[in-house]
Enzyme design. Structure first.
Site, PDB file in Angstrom:
ATOM      1  CG  ASN A  68      -0.433  -0.237   2.521  1.00  0.00           C
ATOM      2  OD1 ASN A  68       0.592  -0.883   2.672  1.00  0.00           O
ATOM      3  ND2 ASN A  68      -1.091   0.290   3.538  1.00  0.00           N
ATOM      4  CD  GLU A  71      -1.509   4.721   4.646  1.00  0.00           C
ATOM      5  OE1 GLU A  71      -1.028   5.570   5.421  1.00  0.00           O
ATOM      6  OE2 GLU A  71      -2.231   3.773   5.025  1.00  0.00           O
ATOM      7  CB  CYS A  87      -5.265  -1.348  -1.816  1.00  0.00           C
ATOM      8  SG  CYS A  87      -6.608  -0.585  -0.913  1.00  0.00           S
ATOM      9  CD  GLU A 116      -5.331  -5.880  -1.483  1.00  0.00           C
ATOM     10  OE1 GLU A 116      -4.807  -4.748  -1.364  1.00  0.00           O
ATOM     11  OE2 GLU A 116      -6.099  -6.363  -0.636  1.00  0.00           O
ATOM     12  CB  CYS A 167     -10.863  -2.669   0.187  1.00  0.00           C
ATOM     13  SG  CYS A 167     -10.253  -1.915  -1.335  1.00  0.00           S
ATOM     14  CB  CYS A 214      -8.662  -4.431  -4.056  1.00  0.00           C
ATOM     15  SG  CYS A 214      -7.534  -3.088  -3.632  1.00  0.00           S
TER      16      CYS A 214
HETATM   17  N1  THU Z   1      -5.311  -1.481   2.389  1.00  0.00           N
HETATM   18  C1  THU Z   1      -4.762  -2.300   1.439  1.00  0.00           C
HETATM   19  O1  THU Z   1      -3.625  -2.070   0.999  1.00  0.00           O
HETATM   20  N2  THU Z   1      -5.494  -3.345   0.990  1.00  0.00           N
HETATM   21  C2  THU Z   1      -6.744  -3.667   1.418  1.00  0.00           C
HETATM   22  O2  THU Z   1      -7.365  -4.589   0.893  1.00  0.00           O
HETATM   23  C3  THU Z   1      -7.340  -2.927   2.533  1.00  0.00           C
HETATM   24  C4  THU Z   1      -6.654  -1.672   2.917  1.00  0.00           C
HETATM   25  C5  THU Z   1      -4.535  -0.350   2.894  1.00  0.00           C
HETATM   26  C6  THU Z   1      -5.057   0.991   2.503  1.00  0.00           C
HETATM   27  C7  THU Z   1      -4.512   1.864   3.610  1.00  0.00           C
HETATM   28  O3  THU Z   1      -3.201   2.251   3.277  1.00  0.00           O
HETATM   29  C8  THU Z   1      -4.445   0.943   4.815  1.00  0.00           C
HETATM   30  O4  THU Z   1      -4.549  -0.374   4.301  1.00  0.00           O
HETATM   31  C9  THU Z   1      -5.562   1.161   5.828  1.00  0.00           C
HETATM   32  O5  THU Z   1      -6.809   1.109   5.228  1.00  0.00           O
END
Ligand code: THU
Length: 135
Positions: free
Chosen positions: A46, A48, A57, A59, A89, A92
Site C-alpha cells: 500500500n 498512502e 492498496c 493489491e 477491500c 480491489c
Molecule cells: N489497504 C490495502 O492495501 N489493501 C486492502 O485490501 C485494505 C486496505 C490499505 C489501505 C490503507 O493504506 C491501509 O490499508 C488502511 O486502510
C-alpha cells in the site's frame, strides 16, 4: 486450487512486499503477491498519501504493475496484513475482477503464519465485468 507450497510461496512474497509499505497515516502495512498465468509473480504494497483519498492498496499496486509488464491472466493473489488475515477491500475486488473473475484469493496475517483462501467470485457475487458492457 493451488499446491500448498505455491500458496506458501505467494504468502511469503506478500509478507516480503509488506515491508515496503508506505503507510505513515494508518500505520497499517499491507503486502500483496499476484501469480500470473505465465508463472511470474508481481508484488505490491500500500502507498498512502497526505491527501488520504489518493492512497492505493497493495493489491491494486500489484495488479497495475503486472498489467504494465504485459501480464493479463492471473491465477492467485496473496495479501498479507495485520494480526489476522484480511480480505481485499471492495475497490480491489472490482479491479481484480476485470482481469481474473476466477482468481484465488489467499488472505494471510502480516507475518504469514495463518491464511485462508476464497474465490474472488464468492467475495464479489454478480460482479460487474467487461461482458456487462455488451450493448
Ligand atoms: N489497504 C490495502 O492495501 N489493501 C486492502 O485490501 C485494505 C486496505 C490499505 C489501505 C490503507 O493504506 C491501509 O490499508 C488502511 O486502510
Amino acid at each position: 486450487m493451488l499446491q500448498r507450497d505455491t500458496e506458501a510461496e505467494l504468502v511469503q512474497r506478500a509478507v516480503g512486499a509488506r515491508t515496503q509499505a508506505y503507510a505513515p497515516y494508518s500505520r497499517f502495512a499491507v503486502g500483496a503477491a499476484l501469480l500470473a498465468q505465465d508463472g511470474r509473480i508481481f508484488t505490491g504494497c500500500n502507498v498512502e498519501n497526505a491527501s488520504y483519498g489518493l492512497t492505493v492498496c497493495a493489491e491494486r499496486v500489484a495488479l497495475f504493475k503486472a498489467v504494465s509488464e504485459g501480464a493479463r491472466e492471473f491465477l492467485a493473489l496473496a495479501v498479507a496484513c495485520g494480526k489476522s488475515p484480511c480480505a481485499p477491500c471492495g475497490a480491489c475486488r472490482q479491479v481484480l475482477y476485470e482481469f481474473a473473475p476466477d482468481l484465488l484469493l489467499i488472505m494471510a496475517d502480516g507475518e504469514g503464519k495463518n491464511w485462508r483462501s476464497a474465490k474472488l467470485r464468492d467475495l464479489l457475487p454478480q460482479g460487474f465485468g467487461p461482458s456487462a458492457l455488451q450493448k
